[in-house]
Design an enzyme around this catalytic site. Sequence first.
Site, mmCIF file in Angstrom:
data_model
loop_
_atom_site.group_PDB
_atom_site.id
_atom_site.type_symbol
_atom_site.label_atom_id
_atom_site.label_comp_id
_atom_site.label_asym_id
_atom_site.label_seq_id
_atom_site.Cartn_x
_atom_site.Cartn_y
_atom_site.Cartn_z
ATOM 1 N N ASN A 133 0.802 -1.238 0.000
ATOM 2 C CA ASN A 133 0.000 0.000 0.000
ATOM 3 C C ASN A 133 0.830 1.281 0.000
ATOM 4 O O ASN A 133 0.293 2.363 0.247
ATOM 5 C CB ASN A 133 -0.981 0.024 1.184
ATOM 6 C CG ASN A 133 -2.083 -1.007 1.029
ATOM 7 O OD1 ASN A 133 -2.593 -1.216 -0.066
ATOM 8 N ND2 ASN A 133 -2.445 -1.668 2.118
ATOM 9 N N GLY A 155 2.927 -6.605 -11.148
ATOM 10 C CA GLY A 155 1.855 -7.481 -11.599
ATOM 11 C C GLY A 155 0.482 -6.897 -11.329
ATOM 12 O O GLY A 155 0.327 -5.695 -11.093
ATOM 13 N N ASP A 156 -0.520 -7.770 -11.342
ATOM 14 C CA ASP A 156 -1.894 -7.323 -11.119
ATOM 15 C C ASP A 156 -2.086 -6.708 -9.734
ATOM 16 O O ASP A 156 -2.896 -5.798 -9.558
ATOM 17 C CB ASP A 156 -2.855 -8.509 -11.290
ATOM 18 C CG ASP A 156 -2.975 -8.937 -12.749
ATOM 19 O OD1 ASP A 156 -2.630 -8.135 -13.629
ATOM 20 O OD2 ASP A 156 -3.405 -10.077 -12.997
ATOM 21 N N SER A 199 3.905 -11.896 -11.063
ATOM 22 C CA SER A 199 3.571 -13.317 -11.187
ATOM 23 C C SER A 199 2.384 -13.500 -12.116
ATOM 24 O O SER A 199 2.332 -14.447 -12.896
ATOM 25 C CB SER A 199 3.230 -13.901 -9.809
ATOM 26 O OG SER A 199 4.320 -13.805 -8.930
#
Length: 503
Positions: A133, A155-156, A199
Amino acid sequence: ISCVHTENCFVPTSDIIAVEETEFNKKQHNIGKWQKMAKPHAFTVYYVKKARNHRWRCSDVTFWCVDEHLCNQWIQALKELLEMQKSRPKQLLVYINPYGGRRQGKRIYEQKVAPLFSLASISTDVVITEHANHAKDNLFEVNINKYDGVVCVGGDGMFSEVMHGLIGRMQKDSGIDQNNPKAPLVQCNIRIGIIPAGSTDCICYSTVGIIDPVTSALHIIVGDCQPLDVSSVHHNNTFLKYSVSLLGYGFYGDILKDSEKKRWMGPMRYDYSGFKTFLSHHYYEGTISFQPARHTLGSPRDKDSCRTGCYICKKSEQQLAEQHKECGLKREEDEEEWKVIKGKFLAINAVNMSCACPRSPKGLSPAAHLADGSADLILVRKCSRFDFLRYLVRHTNQDDQFDFSFVDVYRVKSFQFTSKLSEDNESNVTDIGKKRFGQFCRDHPACCCNSANSTWNCDGETLDSSAIEVRVHCQLMKLFARGIEENCKGEAAYSQSSIEQLL
């Protein structure tokens, strides 16, 4: 003015990255016809070269002439054309996750992306995130108006953090209460760019068509813009998360819950947890209530995929806006009919996009659209393990994955889920939410426990509450992307540089 290339090249202005004066070296001067020139002058045009499978590369062509004034005129004219491309970013805020994926984010940015940004005269402020965060909290503090976009390298999970920071900042600045599930959220006009280095890079793959840092960097440079629907997730009038790809309960929730304990395995943990979850074959009982998305032109089974400049997304946005104008958002939601389904489910999935990835090129819902103001709700009912395997296999081939009696799919604009209160759920449940919304799995020889709780998988992050309320916000944010382009003969020809001369 002449070109050193023997091939002809035609490049649209929108695909030019930069124009620079080029030093004419002695070795080049002594080759062929250039030997006759007393003092040749040169400039180089850097441009996007499209290859196969949606891959982009930076290519260049150099032009020569003896007249210095003429050379400078061409440079000036081309630079003025580039200045007219108003959608291009000039100042970017970049967040790099140094820990995600294979810990290559910083190296990927410095070696593959930063040189391209520099070539395109884009200035950047780079923040290396130090904890979870970090980017989200930072976006509430920075002067966001000085930037043309925010780039996340990771990544996402990294994208989700930046998205939550941006959307949260916009709502805070506009006085919108995110805890109100019916609050009309303010759109984010600041675009997000994704440099894949994690990932999982599902969002990048579903919006660009390839997981490649250079391709993504070039989409940012040329100033592409792709609107994106965002779902808000609430529990008891408390905001939980935003989702842009997958909300999954049951199978995909169980995979995530198990894989979180095995982060030391790296990306392989998803394969291990997926196999383990498949063997356990838990089902969960509950009630789904949803509002059909009647404003959309398409349906989940029409095989009409979302592509660059999608007609369905544009028309659906217009029809949704007309509905809101006619009767107002709150009144429309109150009067809209809710459909209720009770049952035992192996998986409940809600997707805002196809959720395609290299292993599943079609994704969980091949005809899901990026910006039509709806989500595809997929209900996989209790069935045999063999039938469930048949369903999963169809994600990897061309067969219709919804063509099963135990699979239902609906295009919705909002939905609610409540899990069944289990009589066996005793005093081990501590919080009020779980007391009200318990869940259970069937007794099965492969299951090592009498009672198992699933969890919601929200874009790769777990949600504690099983009972949720979800609403889709049409085109709430924008990406530096253009959607997936159609593969066509013209594209293949362009990738081989058999194109006409620019100058």
